[in-house]
Write a protein that holds these residues in place. Structure first.
Motif: not given
Length: 256
Positions: A18-33, A48-53, A129-130, A209-210
């Motif tokens: 859950h920590v990894a999903r929340r931490t990495v997910g925040r970066v993804m949302l910043r890149l692809w809002p 785990p990250y697809l629902p966020l984006l 996003i990689v 996260v690129i």
């Protein structure tokens, strides 16, 4: 040995996951809002990250490598996941707008072939996003998480790899500065670790996260070039006097 989908699902169901999903997910949302009206593909174990984006995306699908295994996703409703060969995706050329690649590049035997196949299915100007383990980070040195398996990358390695596959890295980010330990103290202070690590640009983040864009080049037509030809006289061979054949009238004269 490739990660098993059961182990991946168990990790993301754990508190550290859950920590990894929340931490990495925040970066993804910043890149692809905003992914509205986009066709989004998750490749590897990106569920785990697809629902966020993909909340407002036109279409969201999840492809999982054959060596890893597949799980039904999403759990309610019709399944949007499939088992595939990552370097032979069952998609038409230029049919996807955005690709999220997680737990895939470090596991494949041919990273260049994987990126070239992603470039094929991406539309011109499509984005990728990689998420890959940082070889200097603690997460890549401990096999208690999925990020500790496979091949980690340095920044120069992943950048050169993506450029060879016709991708232009636009934004770089790092995440998972918190140590990958299943202790409540570390997990509760994960956000503080991220703020300090990102603020000081510390080199031991767990993952890169690129955000990259597919390059699209138009081949310039070849112009016909004029060539100047210089005509030179050709020297014809001449017979030697001793080998000259007698003329017809000389041949008829009697010998005196």
């Amino acid at each position: 040995m490739a990660l098993d989908v059961v182990d991946l699902r168990s990790f993301y169901a754990s508190p550290l996951g859950h920590v990894a999903r929340r931490t990495v997910g925040r970066v993804m949302l910043r890149l692809w809002p905003d992914c509205r009206r986009q066709r989004l593909l998750g490749l590897g174990y990106a569920t785990p990250y697809l629902p966020l984006l993909g909340g407002e995306a036109e279409r969201v699908i999840a492809f999982m490598p054959a060596a890893q295994g597949v799980v039904n996703w999403p759990s309610p409703g019709l399944s949007a996941s499939a088992l595939v060969e990552p370097t032979l995706l069952p998609l038409p050329t230029a049919s996807i707008d955005r690709v999220l690649l997680v737990h895939a590049l470090e596991e494949t035997e041919s990273p260049e072939d994987l990126l070239e196949e992603i470039s094929r299915v991406l539309s011109p100007g499509g984005r990728l996003i990689v998420v890959v383990p940082n070889r200097r980070g603690l997460w890549a040195r401990m096999d208690t998480t999925p990020f500790g398996h496979g091949r980690p990358f340095s920044r120069s390695q992943i950048e050169a790899l993506m450029r060879r596959a016709m991708f232009s890295p636009e934004h770089w980010a790092e995440a998972l500065y918190v140590p990958p330990l299943r202790r409540r103290l570390f997990m509760r202070s994960a956000m503080a670790w991220e703020k300090v690590g990102a603020g000081l640009s510390l080199p031991f983040a767990g993952v890169y996260v690129i955000d990259a864009t597919k390059q699209f080049y138009r081949r310039a037509p070849l112009r016909a070039t004029r060539r100047s030809f210089a005509f030179r006289p050709v020297l014809l061979p001449q017979a030697h006097p001793s080998s000259r054949l007698p003329r017809q009238d000389e041949a008829k004269m009697p010998a005196g």
